[in-house]
Design an enzyme around this catalytic site. Structure first.
Site, PDB file in Angstrom:
ATOM      1  N   CYS A  79      19.812  26.508 102.066  1.00  0.00           N
ATOM      2  CA  CYS A  79      20.786  25.611 102.698  1.00  0.00           C
ATOM      3  C   CYS A  79      20.183  24.950 103.955  1.00  0.00           C
ATOM      4  CB  CYS A  79      22.081  26.375 102.968  1.00  0.00           C
ATOM      5  SG  CYS A  79      23.474  25.264 103.065  1.00  0.00           S
ATOM      6  N   HIS A 169      23.689  29.435  98.994  1.00  0.00           N
ATOM      7  CA  HIS A 169      23.434  30.710  99.672  1.00  0.00           C
ATOM      8  C   HIS A 169      23.366  31.851  98.661  1.00  0.00           C
ATOM      9  CE1 HIS A 169      24.327  29.442 103.871  1.00  0.00           C
ATOM     10  NE2 HIS A 169      25.030  28.510 103.258  1.00  0.00           N
ATOM     11  N   GLU A 171      22.213  34.666  99.234  1.00  0.00           N
ATOM     12  CA  GLU A 171      22.393  35.917  99.995  1.00  0.00           C
ATOM     13  C   GLU A 171      23.860  36.256 100.234  1.00  0.00           C
ATOM     14  OE1 GLU A 171      21.696  33.034 101.164  1.00  0.00           O
ATOM     15  OE2 GLU A 171      22.564  32.767 103.153  1.00  0.00           O
TER      16      GLU A 171
HETATM   17  N1  GLN Z   1      25.509  21.500 106.778  1.00  0.00           N
HETATM   18  C1  GLN Z   1      24.525  22.359 107.341  1.00  0.00           C
HETATM   19  C2  GLN Z   1      23.379  21.574 107.975  1.00  0.00           C
HETATM   20  O1  GLN Z   1      23.332  20.403 107.878  1.00  0.00           O
HETATM   21  C3  GLN Z   1      23.959  23.319 106.327  1.00  0.00           C
HETATM   22  C4  GLN Z   1      25.053  24.245 105.863  1.00  0.00           C
HETATM   23  C5  GLN Z   1      24.607  25.618 105.508  1.00  0.00           C
HETATM   24  O2  GLN Z   1      23.497  26.083 105.790  1.00  0.00           O
HETATM   25  N2  GLN Z   1      25.532  26.321 104.941  1.00  0.00           N
HETATM   26  O3  GLN Z   1      22.528  22.174 108.565  1.00  0.00           O
END
Ligand code: GLN
Length: 187
Positions: A79, A169, A171
């Site tokens: 992410c 994610h 995890e």
């Molecule tokens: N929207 C977040 C970003 O731009 C990422 C979201 C996440 O890691 N769950 O960093």
């Protein structure tokens, strides 16, 4: 025993540590550059990429993590971690700029800010649960980058040699298969 670091500035750190320990790895919480020494692999967790970037600058970790990537140490970004790895970020300056992908942030509309789906990933397994939270997606990949999973027509997991990045994610579920793929086939 494989020694795997988890960048521990912000975000879903503990969940990654728990998974790595379940997989039999020795884990290192990385807050200072000395803690990068001797790592066999590194995980950049989800969280907020702009916040993490500020902390990476403050703790002087951006250059050292980039060098680690350039040396060929396997790194998995989940992410926000994927956003940190990407060579290009749409409408934003890149951060580590090591993985040959273009990512866009917050790619899923308001009503679906968060959702869970099951992914079939040929290289890894079937019905793998994936939690998306204000998730990015991979808009395009460079030559030699392997697209491992798509959801809704968007690339959500890709591998660029020793670098792995996903939109979601792994995890935050109890399914170990994606982290296990990283630890057993890349680290
Ligand atoms: N929207 C977040 C970003 O731009 C990422 C979201 C996440 O890691 N769950 O960093």
């Amino acid at each position: 025993m494989k020694r795997v670091g988890v960048l521990a500035l912000q975000g879903a750190v503990r969940e990654h540590v728990r998974m790595l320990e379940t997989l039999g790895c020795q884990t290192v919480l990385v807050k200072h550059k000395e803690q990068l020494e001797g790592l066999d692999g590194l995980i950049l967790p989800g969280g907020e990429s702009t916040t993490m970037r500020k902390l990476l600058d403050r703790y002087e970790l951006l250059g050292p993590i980039r060098s680690l990537a350039q040396k060929g140490v396997p790194i998995f970004g989940t992410c926000a971690g994927l956003i940190l790895l990407a060579k290009e970020v749409v409408d934003h300056d890149p951060h580590l700029a090591v993985m040959d992908v273009v990512v866009a942030r917050n790619s899923y509309g308001r009503q679906v800010d968060s959702f869970e789906v099951n992914l079939n990933i040929q290289a890894i397994g079937e019905a793998i649960p994936a939690v998306f939270i204000r998730a990015p997606h991979i808009v395009s990949v460079g030559e030699g980058v392997e697209v491992l999973a798509e959801h809704d027509g968007k690339i959500v997991l890709a591998r660029d040699g020793h670098l792995l990045g996903c939109s979601f994610h792994p995890e935050l579920t109890t399914d170990l298969r994606i982290v296990k793929y990283f630890v057993t086939t890349m680290v």
